[in-house]
Write an enzyme that holds these catalytic residues in place. Structure first.
Site, PDB file in Angstrom:
ATOM      1  N   ASP A 127       0.957  -1.004  -0.023  1.00  0.00           N
ATOM      2  CA  ASP A 127      -0.050   0.077   0.045  1.00  0.00           C
ATOM      3  C   ASP A 127       0.736   1.200  -0.202  1.00  0.00           C
ATOM      4  O   ASP A 127       1.777   1.523   0.846  1.00  0.00           O
ATOM      5  CB  ASP A 127      -0.938  -0.127   1.226  1.00  0.00           C
ATOM      6  CG  ASP A 127      -1.867   1.212   1.429  1.00  0.00           C
ATOM      7  OD1 ASP A 127      -2.394   1.445   0.334  1.00  0.00           O
ATOM      8  OD2 ASP A 127      -2.123   1.790   2.450  1.00  0.00           O
TER       9      ASP A 127
ATOM     10  N   THR B 200      -3.124   5.487  -4.070  1.00  0.00           N
ATOM     11  CA  THR B 200      -1.955   6.084  -3.528  1.00  0.00           C
ATOM     12  C   THR B 200      -0.787   5.916  -4.160  1.00  0.00           C
ATOM     13  O   THR B 200       0.023   7.021  -4.078  1.00  0.00           O
ATOM     14  CB  THR B 200      -1.974   5.846  -1.834  1.00  0.00           C
ATOM     15  OG1 THR B 200      -1.887   4.295  -1.923  1.00  0.00           O
ATOM     16  CG2 THR B 200      -2.951   6.101  -1.137  1.00  0.00           C
ATOM     17  N   THR B 201      -0.346   4.720  -4.583  1.00  0.00           N
ATOM     18  CA  THR B 201       0.796   4.631  -5.546  1.00  0.00           C
ATOM     19  C   THR B 201       0.678   5.423  -6.817  1.00  0.00           C
ATOM     20  O   THR B 201       1.862   6.002  -7.151  1.00  0.00           O
ATOM     21  CB  THR B 201       1.143   3.220  -5.896  1.00  0.00           C
ATOM     22  OG1 THR B 201       0.726   2.295  -4.596  1.00  0.00           O
ATOM     23  CG2 THR B 201       2.379   2.698  -6.349  1.00  0.00           C
TER      24      THR B 201
END
Length: 543
Positions: free
Chosen positions: A58, A91-92
């Site tokens: 994550d 998020t990445t």
């Protein structure tokens, strides 16, 4: 003529040096998370200063644990946290896109294009891209039916540790989010993910995880003599200590007669007894407190046939209070200076039972009055596995919530980025100003997502991305090829396919937010052309 130097206690860097340094820092951060993108992304192992190990995929978790020092790179860390808060997933991607936009902007600045022109171009490209997603690329969920929710959850999980069991977990995530559906005062339908409590229990395999209808507290009854089940339940949520009340610190009492001392002690235990009697008289038969209950007080609850639970987490107490309609009580004091407990503070539920899950007792609150609450019990081999499962599930739950609330989805697997790249390139050629170059670079930068996806899958990224762009160019220029606008990558076979039909879907708002946040972050860092780092004041030895 001598140039007067600024007398700054520290160092000052200006112009291109600062920009290059900032871009390098952001690029380094992006390279860390790059390999974890996509369904075949790899995991990172992070060991903190006390030796705790976290294995995760994550982006937000990786960046949070890195404790980045560089001021410009910190902007990217906050960016990932913002994406995590707003959407829950992506998020990445947002970090990779922001770093790529910066890299390309830096090249333009070196080619003597003023940062203001680049910023203007980026802003225009961002607005156009978001408009294009909403008008042309997004598909209403109603057209695709309930399966689209499960597919969105699957897409979110595909890159995570539970990707192999995504059929099982995606169904669980959709059921859980739909179970907590509420309508607020304005009549809007909301799906509070916080009402879904996730408990982790060692043992068995991941597929033995299950969904429980009700809010589960990860603790047992305070005493064995209490009943296992109470129905219907009247629940008191207290943030009050039910131990023998002691005098406050600093209170001095002069006692001349030893009998008086006994009376003081007796009164101390009577105060708590009276409080408990007030709670029970109000009709409470389940008492949850975030503080302690001593053995003397437990006796009264056992005699009354009530369930008491002590040391409940404050967060759990808030959720239970919200679900059952109870009011958390911080003090028994009333306006008259005495102590009272009003029955209106109590919440109600159909039943409260103690059940065994794995080796632990769990208190289940079922059929809560004001809002639905559900719990997911995760099973797994070890702590790292369970923690990563929880993070993956949280992302999937957030994605399902966003899909239900916004009601629009887009194709995944690099489809949106490729379509926007082609669209913005065509748009750039229609502009006769300096912004043209910035928009063209913005279009190029978006292709980083399909490229990284292909590289992580050990496929030929150049060939795949070229093919993908050709498909999207046809979709946008030829009227009979419009159905190709959902074309994305199939990373298992290494080919191009229609991802809408293949069920690779993401909420449209997730993509819009990625583009908005990444552009804003890139602009913020691009505007910096001067950095002054102050030195610490030397400490005097005498102090």
């Amino acid at each position: 003529m001598a140039i007067q130097a600024l007398d700054i206690r520290g160092e000052r860097q200006t112009g291109q040096d600062v920009r290059t340094q900032n871009v390098m820092a952001c690029q380094a951060l992006s390279n860390i998370v790059k390999t974890s993108l996509g369904p075949v992304g790899l995991d990172k192992m992070l060991v903190d200063d006390i030796g705790d190990v976290t294995v995760t995929n994550d982006g937000a978790t990786i960046l949070k644990m890195l404790e980045v020092e560089h001021p410009a790179a910190k902007v990217l860390v906050e960016l990932a946290e913002l994406q995590d808060r707003e959407v829950g997933d992506g998020t990445t991607s947002v970090v990779i896109v922001a770093a790529e936009l910066l890299k390309r902007a830096n090249v333009l600045v070196q080619n003597k294009i003023h940062p203001t022109s680049i910023i203007g171009g980026y802003r225009l490209a961002m607005r156009e891209a978001c408009k294009y997603i909403e008008e042309k690329l997004s598909i209403k969920v109603d057209k695709l039916g309930k399966d689209s929710l499960i597919n969105c959850a699957k897409t979110s999980m595909s890159s995570k540790i539970i990707g192999t069991d995504s059929d099982f977990f995606s169904k669980m995530a959709v059921d859980a989010v739909q179970a907590v559906k509420t309508v607020n005062e304005k009549g809007e339908v909301k799906y509070p993910v916080k009402a879904i409590n996730i408990l982790k229990a060692h043992g068995q395999s991941a597929r033995d995880s299950y969904l429980l209808n009700g809010y589960a507290l990860n603790m047992g009854r305070a005493a064995q003599g209490m009943p296992m089940r109470i129905a219907p339940a009247r629940i008191a949520c207290l943030d009050v200590n039910l131990q023998k009340s002691k005098m406050q610190m600093g209170v001095q009492v002069l006692v001349s007669d030893p009998k008086e001392l006994d009376k003081i002690r007796e009164r101390e235990s009577d105060i708590t007894k009276e409080r408990i009697e007030k709670i029970l008289k109000a009709g409470a038969n389940v008492i949850l407190t975030s503080k302690g209950i001593d053995d003397m007080s437990l006796k009264y609850f056992v005699e009354a046939g009530a369930i008491a639970v002590r040391r409940v987490k404050k967060e759990d107490l808030r959720h239970v209070a919200k679900a059952t309609g109870a009011t958390p009580v911080l003090t028994f004091a009333d306006m008259e200076g005495g102590e009272s407990f009003d029955p209106s503070f109590l919440g109600s539920a159909d039943e409260v039972v103690e059940e065994r899950v794995a080796d632990d007792e769990v208190i289940m609150i079922k059929g809560a009055k004001s809002s639905r609450a559900v719990s997911i019990i995760l099973r797994g081999a070890n702590d790292y596995f369970l923690d990563e499962m929880e993070r993956s599930l949280h992302d999937a739950l957030s994605i399902v919530k966003r899909t239900l609330e916004s009601n629009t989805v887009v194709a995944g697997g690099g489809a949106v980025e490729a379509a926007l790249s082609v669209y913005l390139e065509n748009l750039a050629t229609t502009l006769g100003s300096r912004e043209q170059l910035a928009i063209a670079e913005f279009a190029e930068a978006l292709l980083i997502i399909p490229r990284v996806l292909a590289v992580n899958a050990a496929k030929d990224s150049i060939e795949l991305v070229a093919k993908l762009r050709a498909y999207h160019h046809n979709a946008q220029t030829k009227a009979d090829k419009q159905h190709l606008s959902g074309t994305g990558l199939d990373l298992v076979k290494g080919t191009v396919r229609n991802n809408v039909e293949a069920g690779v879907l993401e909420p449209a708002m997730s993509k819009v937010k990625i583009i908005q946040f990444a552009t804003e972050a890139a602009i913020t860092i691009l505007r910096i052309d001067d950095m002054i780092r102050l030195e610490k004041e030397p400490q005097n030895e005498d102090d």
